[in-house]
Design a protein around this motif. Structure first.
Motif, mmCIF file in Angstrom:
data_model
loop_
_atom_site.group_PDB
_atom_site.id
_atom_site.type_symbol
_atom_site.label_atom_id
_atom_site.label_comp_id
_atom_site.label_asym_id
_atom_site.label_seq_id
_atom_site.Cartn_x
_atom_site.Cartn_y
_atom_site.Cartn_z
ATOM 1 N N LEU A 169 36.924 -19.906 4.219
ATOM 2 C CA LEU A 169 37.417 -18.619 3.607
ATOM 3 C C LEU A 169 36.807 -17.384 4.122
ATOM 4 C CD1 LEU A 169 39.117 -17.056 1.398
ATOM 5 C CD2 LEU A 169 36.931 -17.499 -0.238
ATOM 6 N N ILE A 170 35.230 -17.489 3.985
ATOM 7 C CA ILE A 170 34.336 -16.212 4.332
ATOM 8 C C ILE A 170 34.725 -16.238 5.839
ATOM 9 C CG2 ILE A 170 31.891 -15.619 4.510
ATOM 10 C CD1 ILE A 170 31.366 -17.053 1.879
ATOM 11 N N ALA A 171 34.758 -17.319 6.385
ATOM 12 C CA ALA A 171 34.829 -17.122 8.202
ATOM 13 C C ALA A 171 36.147 -16.301 8.567
ATOM 14 C CB ALA A 171 34.696 -18.481 8.963
ATOM 15 N N ASP A 172 37.096 -16.365 7.564
ATOM 16 C CA ASP A 172 38.377 -15.457 7.837
ATOM 17 C C ASP A 172 38.046 -14.017 7.647
ATOM 18 O OD1 ASP A 172 39.774 -17.838 8.459
ATOM 19 O OD2 ASP A 172 40.865 -17.834 6.531
ATOM 20 N N TYR A 173 36.895 -13.836 6.966
ATOM 21 C CA TYR A 173 36.943 -12.421 6.663
ATOM 22 C C TYR A 173 35.916 -11.358 7.343
ATOM 23 C CZ TYR A 173 39.843 -12.480 2.348
ATOM 24 O OH TYR A 173 40.874 -12.642 1.738
ATOM 25 N N VAL A 174 35.007 -12.380 7.974
ATOM 26 C CA VAL A 174 33.729 -11.785 8.562
ATOM 27 C C VAL A 174 33.651 -12.317 10.019
ATOM 28 C CG1 VAL A 174 32.558 -11.521 6.322
ATOM 29 C CG2 VAL A 174 32.131 -13.407 7.786
ATOM 30 N N ASP A 175 32.535 -11.331 10.675
ATOM 31 C CA ASP A 175 32.450 -11.568 12.062
ATOM 32 C C ASP A 175 31.157 -12.579 12.284
ATOM 33 O OD1 ASP A 175 34.359 -9.609 13.158
ATOM 34 O OD2 ASP A 175 33.369 -8.292 11.740
ATOM 35 N N MET A 176 30.349 -12.605 11.583
ATOM 36 C CA MET A 176 29.210 -13.358 11.425
ATOM 37 C C MET A 176 28.726 -13.989 10.161
ATOM 38 S SD MET A 176 25.654 -12.176 13.183
ATOM 39 C CE MET A 176 24.564 -13.077 14.170
ATOM 40 N N LEU A 177 28.348 -15.427 10.160
ATOM 41 C CA LEU A 177 27.944 -15.921 8.925
ATOM 42 C C LEU A 177 26.330 -15.849 8.546
ATOM 43 C CD1 LEU A 177 30.333 -18.964 8.967
ATOM 44 C CD2 LEU A 177 30.788 -17.025 7.526
ATOM 45 N N GLN A 178 26.071 -15.686 7.596
ATOM 46 C CA GLN A 178 24.570 -15.455 7.123
ATOM 47 C C GLN A 178 24.340 -16.904 6.544
ATOM 48 O OE1 GLN A 178 22.569 -12.041 6.021
ATOM 49 N NE2 GLN A 178 21.411 -13.287 4.233
ATOM 50 N N ILE A 179 23.367 -17.595 6.809
ATOM 51 C CA ILE A 179 22.731 -18.814 6.174
ATOM 52 C C ILE A 179 21.385 -17.920 5.599
ATOM 53 C CG2 ILE A 179 21.587 -20.859 6.253
ATOM 54 C CD1 ILE A 179 24.336 -21.437 6.434
ATOM 55 N N GLY A 180 21.214 -17.829 4.319
ATOM 56 C CA GLY A 180 20.093 -17.363 3.377
ATOM 57 C C GLY A 180 19.041 -18.261 3.395
ATOM 58 N N THR A 181 17.949 -17.580 3.041
ATOM 59 C CA THR A 181 16.557 -18.313 3.153
ATOM 60 C C THR A 181 16.491 -19.465 2.138
ATOM 61 O OG1 THR A 181 14.223 -18.014 3.085
ATOM 62 C CG2 THR A 181 15.516 -16.953 1.209
ATOM 63 N N ARG A 182 17.306 -19.505 1.037
ATOM 64 C CA ARG A 182 17.079 -20.861 0.174
ATOM 65 C C ARG A 182 18.077 -21.724 0.734
ATOM 66 N NH1 ARG A 182 17.437 -16.237 -2.953
ATOM 67 N NH2 ARG A 182 15.923 -16.193 -4.699
ATOM 68 N N ASN A 183 18.998 -21.538 1.804
ATOM 69 C CA ASN A 183 19.691 -22.476 2.290
ATOM 70 C C ASN A 183 19.580 -23.153 3.531
ATOM 71 O OD1 ASN A 183 21.763 -23.111 0.066
ATOM 72 N ND2 ASN A 183 22.350 -20.935 0.337
ATOM 73 N N MET A 184 18.281 -22.579 4.226
ATOM 74 C CA MET A 184 17.954 -22.817 5.595
ATOM 75 C C MET A 184 17.969 -24.359 5.653
ATOM 76 S SD MET A 184 14.444 -22.546 7.584
ATOM 77 C CE MET A 184 13.938 -24.258 7.574
ATOM 78 N N GLN A 185 17.461 -25.177 4.634
ATOM 79 C CA GLN A 185 17.625 -26.664 4.864
ATOM 80 C C GLN A 185 18.763 -27.351 3.981
ATOM 81 O OE1 GLN A 185 13.407 -28.216 4.228
ATOM 82 N NE2 GLN A 185 13.371 -28.246 6.772
ATOM 83 N N ASN A 186 19.722 -26.679 3.662
ATOM 84 C CA ASN A 186 21.003 -27.079 3.329
ATOM 85 C C ASN A 186 21.860 -27.626 4.420
ATOM 86 O OD1 ASN A 186 23.474 -27.538 2.062
ATOM 87 N ND2 ASN A 186 23.316 -25.563 0.727
ATOM 88 N N PHE A 187 21.642 -28.832 4.660
ATOM 89 C CA PHE A 187 21.981 -29.620 5.873
ATOM 90 C C PHE A 187 23.556 -29.629 5.676
ATOM 91 C CE2 PHE A 187 17.637 -31.130 5.449
ATOM 92 C CZ PHE A 187 17.024 -30.384 6.371
ATOM 93 N N VAL A 188 24.082 -29.776 4.656
ATOM 94 C CA VAL A 188 25.514 -30.018 4.455
ATOM 95 C C VAL A 188 26.189 -28.639 4.813
ATOM 96 C CG1 VAL A 188 27.154 -30.101 2.639
ATOM 97 C CG2 VAL A 188 25.269 -31.609 2.553
ATOM 98 N N LEU A 189 25.678 -27.574 4.311
ATOM 99 C CA LEU A 189 25.959 -26.367 4.695
ATOM 100 C C LEU A 189 25.929 -25.947 6.380
ATOM 101 C CD1 LEU A 189 27.204 -23.717 3.294
ATOM 102 C CD2 LEU A 189 25.040 -22.778 3.239
#
Lengths: 338, 338, 338, 338
Positions: free
Chosen positions: D172-192
């Motif tokens: 969904l988000i990829a449809d709206y934006v040009d670049m996706l950000q992985i935030g600091t709390r999710n740097m090791q959210n390997f699923v994401l």
């Protein structure tokens, strides 16, 4: 100082208010539902959380005052400028201190000094008494090192700085050098701080390996309160979990210090990173962050250095860095103090 | 020591091998595809990564040897037992050192000592020369404090320990007390370490606020290499980001030290946590982790203490703790050294 | 919340007071010389320092309220007891959860479970979906692992726990296990926290690698606020500069949590130290500090483990530990929950 | 990988050598006095210290290989350049991403975007799904925020970036934006990480709050190994004991990353320091250290911001900063990417 009380009795509140009064502080209390909050103001040095935390009914004490006084920007609005020969720390111009970690010989120091001066260094550094983690490591040339340093400084025309580690040696070292350095391991060696205060020499006070900015300024406060206001602070990296660099250079400390204190602050990217490879970019970053000077390790032959070889620049590296810093300082509206 | 080289020339490898040979080390090299790995063995003190890291072709140097020698379990397999009067650190029995942060008066110290002894303490502590973060805080009673301490110790029948902070005061303090304490801020005050080594008195060496276990053992090595093998280590919390406790008590250091060193290790949960509330559970945890003793702050009236009141136990708290420790040590197959 | 203003104008003070009022907070202001201090009380969730810090005249905002509500001891005085089969966390008895880091095969898990149960373990752990630092490491048996776990748990008669890492897999995993684990890397994966709250299953919430105690309780608050009050906290070591142990086990967190929260807290000395060698002493220390349970890695053949072999106990090590814990818990006035 | 064995039997050495052979690694062993050192080379992913550390006779295993492959400078010598609209990260020109922490309304984002673009920003940022420490804080406008962001980006002519926190929302988000950000709390959210790899969109990967540089590059490796090589790294401060700044901005990470990896690295001084006051000097320091871009929080009215107001620049602050950066980049031989 703010004292929070949880459902206190009138008696408990009175006891706190009495204690404040005894110590010459003004206390005001507000009660709202079951909480009482007392705000105290007055003489800084009487604000001691410890005296209240164990009193019955007290839940928490928050010190909101800064504990340093003479070192604060509130106490002295204007920047302190510390002058050592032609080098001035805290003004528009930016001095760079260069030299080897340890003084090894006249030849080594002389070579370094000549090339450093040619490249634009404003002061010469070198350790004669070295604090080393291991008792089996080279501990410095001691008095012989001081004599070499003094001779080289005079010959080349650069003021010199060396580290003191022993209160019994402060007077001796002060006779040989233009500025005394308190190293990172001695930032809270209060005995030594009181001793260097007595010399009236300019002092370079390195930040402790895991000192907060507040503790660092409190260490400066020891020297200032001892009657010596010629203090230059030096950020040199703090200890963190990251092991890629030897320490983590905390450049944010530079603008923070400039905001809360009137003292000059310089940066040592050599110890701050632990590798010559990162010295050039981090020296530039330090000046861009607003540092008032730099301390850079330079050795004529780093692979032969008896101490800290991996983080030393060669004279050629140093000359290249100084050329780049010249351009950078111009863009920042400052210039190198050569 | 392992020296890794990336696609080195034969000449570069020879240069490293030559340097090893000059320093009396045995080097063996293996080459596989474009990597050469040199392993060096021999005299520990010649293993200095710094000497090789800047040599051409060298990619990385890994020191695999432990840098401490006299402090290591390899050097001395049997536990060192340090005896101070009736207190023995490192044996089956567990001594508890109790007393106030600072000596404030004869009355204060005497009251504390009497109740501590009654509860089972084996030694009395108290600071006469206090290293304080602020120059405006109470700095200790100095020589008057030592006289009080000596008198109270004799009267109550407990050996006494106090902190040294100044190499010029070591001899003086050693005349008054049975054991000298090196505080956390002075763990790497090498000048002071060399000085206390000369006294031949038992030394309590607190861990530096952000010292690694290796640096701590290297500080002990300074004292051992100075000819004094009566060293007791004291874990007292390290600095971390967590602010709920004043420091983070690193109890894992206890089994680690027992594994790698023969020196006794005790724990100070008062400074380690910063609040009397956590002293009881953390004292128990320290013994369960294998500590050889405890250092506990006790004050007859913590809310009146001139220093560290919030972390001091009352005599009643301390008596309760000692009762619980008696049960606990029995379950651990040890007993309190009373 | 306390708002400190430095020489504010009347207008600036009024603006802050108005904002407080709009958000339903009570504000009281005190002015003394050039400082104004405003104390605000009322609904916790409206206390947001950020809203005031940038207002003109504001110098500093201090939040003195704890940000967690449902997790606090003030909200619920009585200990929460979380029950999973025969295991009860938070009561007098102490359950020990044992098992391998990763489920590798039926045989491996079955062997572990049989010996763990014989030694007194109350629950069986094992990872089916493994968060691994490297994409090239073994990532777990996934659904096959869950099936093995469920079968072994039923056969041996132990409730089972496994980690969830993906909100899309929460329902699936909840079908197979009795308790869900949120791992250290996901402590602030708020999406996942909200999802596990919906399952109403007991949740084991591990502390983040560098989470403060407050952030950890706020993560618990997400689950509690989502309607699931079956939360057990698990201390598993925090990241510090010390590298001798993989993490620094923060046992002081145990008495702190017991004081500020009603939730049970257990300790994982396997991840907390990273080496089987320190698991036995640190497990004992955890219980002495007041922990409500333990999580211990056990593997029938640690040197063949696909993950975390170095920190796993053998079944023989585990049996020995449980025997020692039995004695210890008795001395602490508790007993193992077998 | 280097395996050190202490006085091993021939059988123990053979067992290690056999295991290496089974996993396709080349092992060479050297024995000197009672130590045997085995060096192993071959396929990186088979170098797993854990498999050897528990084998009999093994004392220590040192991994000397870097664990990341696709992210390493050895794998790809040339800088990766990531292009998002007119913004190029990793080339000579330096793009600045500006915008509010959270999208609050069309008006707020539009105002910010217009002024940011006028000042020279190359991209617009804004959070629609906010990871918040407290469940009671504003969690973002979610899909409505994305629609605002897309509309404003198109209207003003700036590519847009927003954070993803939930693998179910990535598409969904990829449809709206040009670049996706992985935030600091999710740097090791390997699923994401695996999920965003599938989008083939450029990814901004923030460093975890206490992630090592190596762990950060391993997180990038997850995305690269998932087939998406459009990764930009973002340093945003790490957690240390220093509390004057919210985090400690680790600018040394910039030259380190540029040395060991081909990926672009930018810096976020807003989160890195936590206060607008330090953003200007630290933004300059970041570029001087060699950063390939900046991420700056800008809000039309920081004191009304629903999130992170204290660290946001006003449009006027931002314009001033950009003017200074223009001069600075010229001195560094680069220029702003406008």
């Amino acid at each position: 100082m703010i004292i929070m009380m949880n459902a206190p009795t009138t008696d408990q509140v009175n006891r706190v208010m009495d204690k404040l009064r005894q110590l010459g502080l003004d206390g005001h209390s507000i009660t709202s539902s079951d909480k009482t909050i007392i705000t105290a103001s007055g003489d800084l040095s009487a604000c001691n959380a410890e005296l209240y935390e164990r009193m019955p009914g007290v839940d928490k004490v928050v010190i909101v005052e800064t504990p340093y006084k003479l070192a604060s920007r509130e106490f002295q609005h204007k920047n302190t400028v510390v002058t050592v020969g032609n080098a001035s720390f805290g003004g528009e111009n930016i001095p760079v201190i260069a030299g080897p970690c340890a003084i090894e010989s006249y030849e080594q120091l002389y070579q370094t000094a000549v090339s450093a001066k040619a490249a634009g260094a404003a002061m010469l550094r070198g350790g004669a008494y070295k604090p080393r983690t291991s008792p089996y490591s080279f501990q410095g040339l001691e008095k012989d090192g001081l004599e070499i340093m003094q001779a080289v400084g005079l010959k080349v025309g650069l003021p010199v700085i060396s580290e003191v580690t022993d209160p019994r040696k402060v007077e001796l070292i002060a006779d040989y050098v233009d500025m005394l350095q308190i190293g990172t391991r001695n930032m809270q060696n209060f005995v030594l701080l009181k001793e260097v205060a007595l010399t009236k020499k300019p002092i370079l006070l390195k930040r402790g390996l895991s000192a907060t900015i507040e503790e660092w300024l409190m260490a400066a406060e020891y020297i200032l309160a001892g009657g010596n206001n010629q203090v230059v602070l030096c950020e040199r990296g703090i200890r963190t979990y990251e092991s890629y660099t030897r320490n983590t250079l905390d450049l944010s400390a530079v603008p923070v210090i400039k905001h809360v204190s009137h003292l000059p602050v310089i940066v040592d990217p050599s110890h701050g990173t632990g590798s010559w490879r990162w010295v050039n970019p981090m020296a530039k970053a330090a000046l861009a962050a607003g540092a008032d000077g730099l301390l850079i390790e330079v050795h004529p032959c780093p692979e032969e250095a008896l101490s800290d070889g991996p983080q030393s620049l060669t004279p050629a590296n140093f000359t290249q860095l100084m050329t780049e810093l010249e351009l950078l300082t111009a863009a920042l509206g400052r210039s190198l103090n050569k």
